[in-house]
Design a protein around this motif. Structure first.
Motif, mmCIF file in Angstrom:
data_model
loop_
_atom_site.group_PDB
_atom_site.id
_atom_site.type_symbol
_atom_site.label_atom_id
_atom_site.label_comp_id
_atom_site.label_asym_id
_atom_site.label_seq_id
_atom_site.Cartn_x
_atom_site.Cartn_y
_atom_site.Cartn_z
ATOM 1 N N VAL A 29 -5.129 2.851 6.572
ATOM 2 C CA VAL A 29 -3.910 2.108 6.877
ATOM 3 C C VAL A 29 -3.317 2.643 8.178
ATOM 4 O O VAL A 29 -3.300 3.849 8.412
ATOM 5 C CB VAL A 29 -2.869 2.258 5.745
ATOM 6 C CG1 VAL A 29 -1.548 1.579 6.123
ATOM 7 C CG2 VAL A 29 -3.427 1.704 4.452
ATOM 8 N N TYR A 84 1.839 1.862 -3.604
ATOM 9 C CA TYR A 84 0.690 2.367 -4.376
ATOM 10 C C TYR A 84 0.420 3.831 -4.056
ATOM 11 O O TYR A 84 0.106 4.633 -4.946
ATOM 12 C CB TYR A 84 -0.576 1.547 -4.081
ATOM 13 C CG TYR A 84 -0.624 0.210 -4.787
ATOM 14 C CD1 TYR A 84 -0.394 0.126 -6.157
ATOM 15 C CD2 TYR A 84 -0.928 -0.960 -4.095
ATOM 16 C CE1 TYR A 84 -0.438 -1.102 -6.811
ATOM 17 C CE2 TYR A 84 -0.982 -2.189 -4.742
ATOM 18 C CZ TYR A 84 -0.732 -2.251 -6.089
ATOM 19 O OH TYR A 84 -0.786 -3.458 -6.735
ATOM 20 N N GLU A 144 -10.152 -2.220 3.806
ATOM 21 C CA GLU A 144 -11.341 -1.353 3.788
ATOM 22 C C GLU A 144 -12.196 -1.683 2.562
ATOM 23 O O GLU A 144 -11.682 -2.178 1.546
ATOM 24 C CB GLU A 144 -10.912 0.127 3.695
ATOM 25 C CG GLU A 144 -10.091 0.615 4.860
ATOM 26 C CD GLU A 144 -10.908 0.732 6.147
ATOM 27 O OE1 GLU A 144 -12.035 1.282 6.069
ATOM 28 O OE2 GLU A 144 -10.425 0.258 7.202
ATOM 29 N N GLU A 176 0.818 -1.217 0.000
ATOM 30 C CA GLU A 176 0.000 0.000 0.000
ATOM 31 C C GLU A 176 0.850 1.264 0.000
ATOM 32 O O GLU A 176 0.470 2.279 -0.586
ATOM 33 C CB GLU A 176 -0.995 -0.019 1.173
ATOM 34 C CG GLU A 176 -0.366 -0.167 2.538
ATOM 35 C CD GLU A 176 -0.155 -1.625 2.939
ATOM 36 O OE1 GLU A 176 0.140 -2.459 2.066
ATOM 37 O OE2 GLU A 176 -0.259 -1.921 4.138
ATOM 38 N N GLU A 205 -5.771 -3.713 0.172
ATOM 39 C CA GLU A 205 -4.730 -4.191 1.096
ATOM 40 C C GLU A 205 -5.012 -3.815 2.551
ATOM 41 O O GLU A 205 -4.657 -4.554 3.460
ATOM 42 C CB GLU A 205 -3.371 -3.640 0.677
ATOM 43 C CG GLU A 205 -2.965 -4.180 -0.682
ATOM 44 C CD GLU A 205 -1.510 -4.549 -0.742
ATOM 45 O OE1 GLU A 205 -0.840 -4.576 0.318
ATOM 46 O OE2 GLU A 205 -1.040 -4.801 -1.849
ATOM 47 N N SER A 206 -5.615 -2.642 2.717
ATOM 48 C CA SER A 206 -5.873 -2.226 4.095
ATOM 49 C C SER A 206 -7.118 -2.926 4.643
ATOM 50 O O SER A 206 -7.416 -2.847 5.824
ATOM 51 C CB SER A 206 -6.052 -0.700 4.160
ATOM 52 O OG SER A 206 -7.284 -0.332 3.591
ATOM 53 N N LEU A 210 -6.603 -0.569 -4.991
ATOM 54 C CA LEU A 210 -5.686 -1.603 -4.511
ATOM 55 C C LEU A 210 -5.192 -1.302 -3.092
ATOM 56 O O LEU A 210 -4.961 -2.218 -2.301
ATOM 57 C CB LEU A 210 -4.516 -1.758 -5.486
ATOM 58 C CG LEU A 210 -4.916 -2.449 -6.796
ATOM 59 C CD1 LEU A 210 -3.795 -2.376 -7.821
ATOM 60 C CD2 LEU A 210 -5.316 -3.897 -6.547
ATOM 61 N N ILE A 211 -5.045 -0.020 -2.766
ATOM 62 C CA ILE A 211 -4.662 0.315 -1.387
ATOM 63 C C ILE A 211 -5.776 -0.123 -0.442
ATOM 64 O O ILE A 211 -5.530 -0.775 0.574
ATOM 65 C CB ILE A 211 -4.428 1.832 -1.224
ATOM 66 C CG1 ILE A 211 -3.261 2.287 -2.118
ATOM 67 C CG2 ILE A 211 -4.113 2.152 0.232
ATOM 68 C CD1 ILE A 211 -2.907 3.758 -1.933
ATOM 69 N N LEU A 212 -6.993 0.197 -0.816
ATOM 70 C CA LEU A 212 -8.126 -0.199 0.030
ATOM 71 C C LEU A 212 -8.191 -1.716 0.164
ATOM 72 O O LEU A 212 -8.471 -2.258 1.232
ATOM 73 C CB LEU A 212 -9.443 0.341 -0.558
ATOM 74 C CG LEU A 212 -9.601 1.867 -0.471
ATOM 75 C CD1 LEU A 212 -10.801 2.326 -1.283
ATOM 76 C CD2 LEU A 212 -9.743 2.312 0.997
#
Lengths: 67, 295, 67, 67, 67, 67, 67
Positions: free
Chosen positions: F31, F5, G15, F2, G12-13, G8-10
Motif C-alpha cells: 500500500v 484492516y 497485490e 486497508e 484492496e492494495s 483483504l488488505i492485499l
C-alpha cells in the motif's frame, strides 16, 4: 467442511484434536487428506473453545430462519 | 333393586309400574344414560329427532315421576335432580362426549315468541330488510333498531342489539322478528347430564374445547420433535434438522476459529468486512475513515 | 400429555384412535387410565386434523418451547 | 416418531424408559417394533434430561447463523 | 452429534453412508460406537436428501457476519 | 479500508496500534501509505475498545441475514 | 481472523493473495505466522470472489455496523 466435522467428532469423543487423530478420522472416511489443511486446522483451533463456538450456533436460531 | 325402591313400587298402579319397569330395563341395556331438555321442541320435530338418533341413542319421554322412578330402579340416582321441566331420558352406548357434540350440532334455529326469555342477545343485523317503505320502519325503530328508508326499502344501518339475554320478549319485538324471519333460539335436545359407566358428566364437562386439543397435539408433536433432535435420535422427520444443525455447528465453529475452508471463506470475508464497518462506526474522525465509509 | 402422545402413536401406526386402543397403549405404559379422559380425547380428536397439527408444530419449532 | 412418543409417555407415567417398556407400549399401539431403533432410542436418551430437552426448542436449521 | 458429523464427512468424501463406513469413522475418532445408533441413523437417512438439508442450513450466509 | 484492516491485524497480534506498526503492515501489503491517514486513524482509535466494537458486529447476525 | 484481514488488505492494495505476500503482511504485524494456515487460506480463497463477498456484507450496513 469434512475437516471441521472431523474436529467436531474428536471434540465429542474427548480425544485430542491433533494432526494424527484428525488424519485417522478423515482417512477412515475415505478423504484424501492434505497434511497442510490438517495442520492449519489444528493451529486455528488452538485457542478456541469449541463447545462454546458450537453452542453459539444454536443461540442464533432466528437469524437462520430469516435467511 | 333397593328395598326402598321396592317399597315405592308397591304403591304404583300396574300400568305405571309396567312403564317404569320397561324404562328401567331399557336404561340397563346401555352404558350411558342422560337427561335431555325438550323445551320448545314441537312434537313432530321430536319424532324426527328420535328417528335420527336411531342406532346412536334411544330417547324416551314419560312423566317425570315415572322417569325418576325408573332412574332410581336402574341405579341412576345421580340423575334424579336433573329431571325438571320438560325432559326425556336418553340412553346410548356412544361416547357421551361424542353424543353431546352430536346433539349440539343438531340444534336448529327457531323463532321466539312473546313472553319468552331471550337465551342470548338478540341482534337485528345491518342490511336491507327487503321490506317496502311503510309503518314497519317505525316498528323497527320502536324496538331499538337503527332503521331508515333508503333506496326504496327499509334498511337497518348497523347491527342492533334489541334485547339482552335473560330479558323477556315483548309483543312488538316478537312481531318484528317474525316479520324479518329472525330465529334467535336454538332448539334441540339439550343434554343436561350423563352418567357414563358410573361417572356423572354435566354439560361443562362434555363441552370439549377442540381447539385446546388441537393445540395439545401441536405441543406434543413439538415436544417429541425437540426431544428427538436434542437427544440426537434420528428419525425420518428429524434427520434433516439434525443434519442442518450439525452443519450449522460446523459453520459456527469455522467462523469463530476462522478456519481456512473454501466453504467458509465467503462468510469469513463477509465477517471481516462487517467487523471493519462496526469498528468504523466507533471512529469519529472522517479523515481516519476509508473513503467508502465516509459520509 | 400422555393421552395425546398415545393418540399420536396410534396415528403413526395407522391404528384407529378409539377408546380401546388408547387404553391399551396407556396401560402398557403403566398409566392409571381415566376412562373419561380417554372418551373426551377420542371425541375431540374426531375434529382435529392430526397430521396437519403435527406438521405445523414442526414448522414453528420455537413454539414448542411454550409447551 | 412413534418411538419418541412412547418414550414421552413412559416419562410422564414415571416408568423407566428401557427396551422392554418401550416395546410394550409400541406393541400395544400396533407398531411393528424394530429392536435396533428401540435400543438406539434408549442409548440416545441415556444422558438426556428429558423434561429439559422437550422444552428446548430445536430450531436447528437456524444454526447456520454461525454466531 | 458425532454420528451425524460422521455421516456428513462421508457425504462430503462421496463414500456411502452405511453401517460399516460410519462405524469406521467413529472408531477412528475413538467413539465407543453403538451399533443400534448407527443402524437408526442409516435407516433415517435412507429417504433424506442430505445435500438439500445441508444447503438449507447454509441458506443464511450473511448471518455469518457474526462472531 | 486497508488502514482499518491493518489496525485489526495489530489488535489480534497484540501489537500496539501506532504509526510505525500500521505503516509497516501497509507497506508490506504494497500500500502507498499516506502518513496523515495513519496519524488520524491512530488518534481516532485511541479511545476505542476494538474488541468490543468488533464483537458488536457479531451481535447482529440476524439482521445481517436479511442482507 | 488476522489471516483473513491480511488477505483483504492485499485484495484492496491490488497485490496478489499468495503465500509470500500474506506472510509479509502478517510478519510486519508481529504475527507468529503458521505456514500451514497461509497455505490453506490461499487454497481456500482460490475460487472465492472477495469483492462479491464484501459487497454482500455492505448490503446490510446497519447490521454490519453492529446496530
Amino acid at each position: 467442511m469434512e475437516y471441521v466435522y472431523a474436529a467436531l467428532i474428536l471434540n465429542e469423543s474427548g480425544e485430542e484434536i491433533n494432526e494424527d487423530n484428525l488424519t485417522d478420522v478423515l482417512d477412515a472416511a475415505g478423504v484424501d487428506v492434505e497434511e497442510s489443511r490438517v495442520k492449519a486446522l489444528v493451529a486455528a483451533l488452538e485457542d478456541v473453545d469449541i463447545d462454546e463456538a458450537v453452542s453459539e450456533a444454536a443461540a442464533a436460531p432466528a437469524a437462520a430462519a430469516g435467511g | 333393586m333397593s328395598a326402598q325402591a321396592e317399597r315405592k313400587t308397591e304403591n304404583l298402579p300396574q300400568w305405571k309400574q309396567e312403564e317404569v319397569d320397561e324404562l328401567s330395563e331399557l336404561l340397563g341395556e346401555y352404558e350411558s344414560v342422560g337427561i335431555v331438555g325438550l323445551t320448545g321442541i314441537p312434537s313432530k320435530q321430536l319424532q324426527d329427532m328420535r328417528r335420527d338418533l336411531h342406532g346412536t341413542a334411544e330417547l324416551r319421554v314419560s312423566r317425570n315421576t315415572l322417569q325418576i322412578r325408573a332412574l332410581e330402579e336402574a341405579g341412576y340416582e345421580d340423575l334424579v335432580s336433573h329431571v325438571e321441566g320438560h325432559v326425556g331420558l336418553i340412553a346410548t352406548n356412544d361416547n357421551p362426549f361424542a353424543l353431546y357434540k352430536e346433539l349440539e350440532a343438531s340444534k336448529t334455529p327457531a323463532p321466539i315468541n312473546e313472553g319468552e326469555v331471550a337465551p342470548n342477545d338478540i341482534v337485528i343485523p345491518e342490511g336491507d330488510t327487503g321490506v317496502d317503505p311503510g309503518p314497519f320502519v317505525g316498528e323497527l325503530q320502536g324496538v331499538g333498531a337503527n332503521a331508515r328508508i333508503e333506496d326504496g326499502s327499509i334498511q337497518v344501518m348497523e347491527d342492533s342489539t334489541v334485547l339482552e339475554a335473560g330479558e323477556e320478549v315483548s309483543v312488538d319485538l316478537a312481531n318484528v322478528l317474525n316479520e324479518l324471519g329472525i330465529e334467535p333460539k336454538e332448539v334441540g335436545l339439550d343434554l343436561r347430564a350423563v352418567v357414563a359407566e358410573g361417572v356423572l358428566f354435566d354439560p361443562e364437562d362434555l363441552d370439549i374445547d377442540v381447539e385446546a386439543y388441537r393445540s395439545d397435539v401441536e405441543t406434543a408433536a413439538a415436544r417429541a420433535r425437540n426431544l428427538a433432535i436434542n437427544a440426537e435420535f434420528p428419525t425420518e422427520s428429524t434427520v434433516p434438522t439434525l443434519v442442518a444443525k450439525a452443519t450449522g455447528e460446523a459453520k459456527s465453529l469455522g467462523l469463530q476459529a476462522a478456519i481456512e475452508d473454501e466453504e467458509l471463506m465467503p462468510d469469513l470475508v463477509t465477517k471481516a468486512d462487517a467487523q471493519l464497518r462496526a469498528l468504523a462506526t466507533q471512529i469519529d474522525d472522517e479523515e481516519a475513515l476509508p473513503e467508502e465509509l465516509q459520509d
